[in-house]
Write a protein that holds these residues in place. Structure first.
Motif, mmCIF file in Angstrom:
data_model
loop_
_atom_site.group_PDB
_atom_site.id
_atom_site.type_symbol
_atom_site.label_atom_id
_atom_site.label_comp_id
_atom_site.label_asym_id
_atom_site.label_seq_id
_atom_site.Cartn_x
_atom_site.Cartn_y
_atom_site.Cartn_z
ATOM 1 N N THR A 5 -18.354 -7.268 28.513
ATOM 2 C CA THR A 5 -18.129 -7.798 29.862
ATOM 3 C C THR A 5 -18.769 -9.172 30.010
ATOM 4 N N ASP A 6 -19.993 -9.322 29.513
ATOM 5 C CA ASP A 6 -20.673 -10.621 29.590
ATOM 6 C C ASP A 6 -19.909 -11.693 28.823
ATOM 7 N N PHE A 7 -19.342 -11.328 27.683
ATOM 8 C CA PHE A 7 -18.569 -12.285 26.886
ATOM 9 C C PHE A 7 -17.354 -12.781 27.669
ATOM 10 N N VAL A 8 -16.641 -11.851 28.292
ATOM 11 C CA VAL A 8 -15.446 -12.221 29.059
ATOM 12 C C VAL A 8 -15.838 -13.050 30.292
ATOM 13 N N VAL A 9 -16.924 -12.671 30.965
ATOM 14 C CA VAL A 9 -17.382 -13.418 32.143
ATOM 15 C C VAL A 9 -17.833 -14.817 31.733
ATOM 16 N N GLN A 10 -18.519 -14.933 30.591
ATOM 17 C CA GLN A 10 -18.953 -16.245 30.119
ATOM 18 C C GLN A 10 -17.750 -17.142 29.848
ATOM 19 N N ARG A 11 -16.690 -16.551 29.385
ATOM 20 C CA ARG A 11 -15.492 -17.317 29.046
ATOM 21 C C ARG A 11 -14.667 -17.685 30.277
ATOM 22 N N PRO A 41 -20.365 -9.830 41.145
ATOM 23 C CA PRO A 41 -21.734 -9.588 41.616
ATOM 24 C C PRO A 41 -22.091 -10.552 42.751
ATOM 25 N N PHE A 42 -23.101 -10.184 43.512
ATOM 26 C CA PHE A 42 -23.568 -11.072 44.564
ATOM 27 C C PHE A 42 -24.555 -12.046 43.947
ATOM 28 N N ASN A 43 -24.213 -13.322 43.958
ATOM 29 C CA ASN A 43 -25.110 -14.375 43.495
ATOM 30 C C ASN A 43 -24.754 -15.658 44.242
ATOM 31 N N ALA A 44 -25.381 -16.763 43.874
ATOM 32 C CA ALA A 44 -25.160 -18.015 44.592
ATOM 33 C C ALA A 44 -23.701 -18.470 44.538
ATOM 34 N N HIS A 45 -23.027 -18.189 43.433
ATOM 35 C CA HIS A 45 -21.638 -18.629 43.283
ATOM 36 C C HIS A 45 -20.650 -17.774 44.067
ATOM 37 N N THR A 46 -21.015 -16.521 44.312
ATOM 38 C CA THR A 46 -20.083 -15.622 44.992
ATOM 39 C C THR A 46 -20.539 -15.274 46.407
ATOM 40 N N ALA A 47 -21.572 -15.909 46.898
ATOM 41 C CA ALA A 47 -22.100 -15.584 48.226
ATOM 42 C C ALA A 47 -21.043 -15.791 49.308
ATOM 43 N N CYS A 73 -6.758 -9.393 36.060
ATOM 44 C CA CYS A 73 -5.737 -10.179 35.364
ATOM 45 C C CYS A 73 -5.731 -11.561 36.000
ATOM 46 N N LEU A 74 -5.907 -12.578 35.204
ATOM 47 C CA LEU A 74 -5.994 -13.940 35.728
ATOM 48 C C LEU A 74 -4.633 -14.478 36.161
ATOM 49 N N GLY A 115 -15.614 -16.758 33.799
ATOM 50 C CA GLY A 115 -16.336 -16.810 35.063
ATOM 51 C C GLY A 115 -16.316 -15.477 35.797
ATOM 52 N N ASP A 116 -17.070 -15.416 36.907
ATOM 53 C CA ASP A 116 -17.173 -14.179 37.687
ATOM 54 C C ASP A 116 -15.843 -13.758 38.304
ATOM 55 N N PHE A 117 -14.917 -14.692 38.429
ATOM 56 C CA PHE A 117 -13.613 -14.377 39.031
ATOM 57 C C PHE A 117 -12.873 -13.298 38.238
ATOM 58 N N VAL A 118 -13.158 -13.180 36.946
ATOM 59 C CA VAL A 118 -12.458 -12.213 36.109
ATOM 60 C C VAL A 118 -12.871 -10.771 36.431
ATOM 61 N N LEU A 119 -13.971 -10.605 37.147
ATOM 62 C CA LEU A 119 -14.423 -9.264 37.529
ATOM 63 C C LEU A 119 -13.734 -8.833 38.818
ATOM 64 N N LEU A 120 -13.223 -7.610 38.847
ATOM 65 C CA LEU A 120 -12.611 -7.111 40.078
ATOM 66 C C LEU A 120 -13.671 -6.893 41.154
ATOM 67 N N LYS A 121 -14.909 -6.610 40.759
ATOM 68 C CA LYS A 121 -16.025 -6.474 41.699
ATOM 69 C C LYS A 121 -17.096 -7.479 41.294
#
Length: 154
Positions: free
Chosen positions: A82-88, A98-104, A45-46, A90-96
């Protein structure tokens, strides 16, 4: 004893997880509803930021729950929703996230803080003076000590 058991059962029932999904949001197809619940339980929840949209009563969480259900009814896969919501949002909307450059930094921060703390303790321990060497007793102190202990030593 029964009264205590009844009180405990009541308290346990109140502590069960409560979902904020409104009756008008529930899909008629149980399989789609189950998929919607699985997806929304992994979305943050944002507004609340520490609850899933499934558990939040915030209006934005309700909008996201409705959006998830609309996408599922439209035929999208779970991943596509899930991809649609993340695209809208960002990764912050995911409770878990993923590990990538933005969330390192999110994933690495606890280890960096732990390493910094260990380094601080190690350096602090090295800079502290060791135990002071005990000075030898004088003859007067030795006699007083022997008198107190009741020992006659030469």
């Amino acid at each position: 004893m029964r009264r205590i058991a009844a009180i405990l059962a009541f308290a346990l029932a109140l502590s069960a997880p409560v979902h904020a999904v409104q009756p008008d949001e529930v899909l008629k197809d149980p399989a789609l509803e189950k998929r919607a619940r699985e997806i929304s339980s992994g979305l943050r929840c944002l507004v609340c930021q520490n609850q899933s949209i499934d558990d939040s009563n915030a209006p934005l969480a309700r909008d996201l729950r409705v959006l998830v259900r609309e996408r599922l009814v439209a035929g999208d896969s779970d991943r596509a929703v899930t991809d649609f919501v993340v695209q809208r949002y960002g990764d912050f909307v995911l409770l878990k996230p993923p590990f990538n450059a933005h969330t390192a930094i999110l994933w690495g921060a606890p280890f960096l803080i732990l390493a910094a703390g260990a380094l601080f303790v190690w350096r602090r321990g090295r800079s502290l003076p060791g135990p002071a060497a005990a000075a030898a007793l004088t003859d007067e102190e030795r006699r007083r000590l022997e008198a107190l202990l009741g020992e006659d030593r030469p």
